[in-house]
Enzyme design. Structure first.
Site, short mmCIF file in Angstrom:
data_model
loop_
_atom_site.label_atom_id
_atom_site.label_comp_id
_atom_site.label_asym_id
_atom_site.label_seq_id
_atom_site.Cartn_x
_atom_site.Cartn_y
_atom_site.Cartn_z
N LYS A 43 0.86 -1.20 0.00
CA LYS A 43 0.00 0.00 0.00
C LYS A 43 0.89 1.25 0.00
O LYS A 43 1.95 1.24 -0.61
CB LYS A 43 -0.96 -0.02 1.19
CG LYS A 43 -1.66 -1.37 1.34
CD LYS A 43 -2.80 -1.31 2.30
CE LYS A 43 -3.30 -2.71 2.56
NZ LYS A 43 -4.66 -2.75 3.05
N GLU A 70 -9.58 -0.51 -1.85
CA GLU A 70 -9.27 0.85 -1.38
C GLU A 70 -9.32 1.84 -2.54
O GLU A 70 -9.71 2.99 -2.36
CB GLU A 70 -7.89 0.86 -0.69
CG GLU A 70 -7.96 0.16 0.66
CD GLU A 70 -6.63 -0.37 1.20
OE1 GLU A 70 -5.56 -0.05 0.62
OE2 GLU A 70 -6.66 -1.12 2.19
N GLU A 114 -11.22 -10.44 -1.82
CA GLU A 114 -10.88 -9.72 -0.59
C GLU A 114 -12.14 -9.07 -0.02
O GLU A 114 -12.52 -7.97 -0.45
CB GLU A 114 -9.87 -8.61 -0.89
CG GLU A 114 -8.56 -9.11 -1.46
CD GLU A 114 -7.44 -8.13 -1.18
OE1 GLU A 114 -6.50 -8.52 -0.48
OE2 GLU A 114 -7.52 -6.96 -1.62
N GLY A 120 -7.31 -5.21 6.62
CA GLY A 120 -6.69 -4.34 7.61
C GLY A 120 -7.44 -4.26 8.93
O GLY A 120 -7.15 -3.42 9.77
N SER A 131 -6.59 -9.67 6.14
CA SER A 131 -6.03 -10.01 7.45
C SER A 131 -5.41 -11.41 7.51
O SER A 131 -5.42 -12.05 8.56
CB SER A 131 -7.10 -9.84 8.54
OG SER A 131 -7.50 -8.48 8.63
C1 PEP Z 1 -4.73 -5.97 1.18
O1 PEP Z 1 -4.23 -4.86 1.28
O2 PEP Z 1 -5.03 -6.41 0.09
C2 PEP Z 1 -4.95 -6.73 2.40
C3 PEP Z 1 -5.50 -7.92 2.32
O3 PEP Z 1 -4.56 -6.13 3.58
P1 PEP Z 1 -4.48 -6.84 5.03
O4 PEP Z 1 -3.73 -8.14 4.82
O5 PEP Z 1 -3.72 -5.88 5.86
O6 PEP Z 1 -5.87 -7.09 5.48
#
Ligand code: PEP
Length: 248
Positions: free
Chosen positions: A10, A93, A161, A167, A206
């Site tokens: 990110k 995001e 996702e 996150g 996560s």
């Molecule tokens: C992501 O940014 O695609 C993600 C899955 O973040 P995190 O692992 O921090 O949840």
């Protein structure tokens, strides 16, 4: 299918973090049953590629045009020129903050492919959509509308996702991941035939060293897209190890 473990840094990372990228690249070499990569800020790509050698480095977005009057944007050609071999497309995001639509994401994936990049195309429902019982409908519509017709052939993978799991430390239930990945697989096979079996479907949200072994062992979970736990080699290592232990 070999597991594919991809880190997403990110908007994190400066030249001070090049050592961590090198450490992650070295770890990846030790886990030779696993395909892995790191998607980092565009500003670091060229230096990271020079520092890590063969370990695949990628971007986190690309514009749908190769060049032109798009202030602040980065094209697939530019990512490739800097040494990237892949990019993330359509991360939630960006879908939320930059209002990216499925049609934009499809065009970006086509642009990435035209630039010779692999693409990780993200889909996922919000918490409101899941609680309303619409998760499957929303995600399958994203798959249909954002994947290009030329998605088969090994250059593209899908990352499921759930937005509420990114996150937050809140991981999707294995039964829900299994259901969603099976539905995505069916959609891929309906559209691309036997080639649809070969398109990798990653889980993201996560994932960490404590839950990776369970998530990566689920059917149709061909790898993981990892944000927070990819920022250090120490956190990334147990995820690579879990993938390595599953093998294939
Ligand atoms: C992501 O940014 O695609 C993600 C899955 O973040 P995190 O692992 O921090 O949840």
């Amino acid at each position: 299918m070999r597991k594919y473990i991809v880190g997403n840094w990110k908007m994190n990372g400066t030249s001070n973090d090049l050592g961590e990228i090198v450490a992650i690249g070295a770890l990846a070499q030790l886990h030779n049953n696993v395909d892995s990569a790191l998607c980092i800020p565009a500003t670091l790509i060229e230096r990271a590629v020079t520092a890590v050698g063969a370990f695949p480095i990628g971007g986190q977005d690309c514009h749908m045009q190769a060049s032109g009057a798009h202030t602040g944007c980065v094209s697939g050609e530019m990512l490739s020129d800097a040494g990237s071999v892949l990019t993330i497309i359509g991360h939630s995001e960006r879908r939320a903050a930059q209002q990216e639509q499925d049609s934009d994401i499809r065009a970006k994936a086509e642009a990435a492919n035209a630039a010779g990049l692999k693409a990780i195309l993200c889909v996922g429902e919000t918490l409101e959509e899941r609680e309303a019982g619409k998760a499957l409908e929303i995600v399958l519509a994203q798959v249909t509308q954002s994947l290009p017709d030329a998605a088969a052939g090994g250059w593209l993978c899908v990352a499921y996702e759930p937005v509420w799991a990114i996150g937050t430390g809140r991981v999707a239930e294995p039964a829900d991941v299994t259901e969603m990945h099976a539905a995505i697989r069916r959609a891929l096979v309906e559209r691309f035939g036997a080639e649809g079996q070969k398109i990798r479907i990653l889980y993201g949200g996560s994932m960490n060293g404590d839950n990776a072994a369970v998530l990566l062992a689920l059917p149709n979970v061909d790898g993981g897209l990892i944000g927070g736990a990819s920022l250090t080699a120490a956190q990334f290592q147990p995820i690579l190890a879990a993938a390595q232990a599953i093998g294939k």
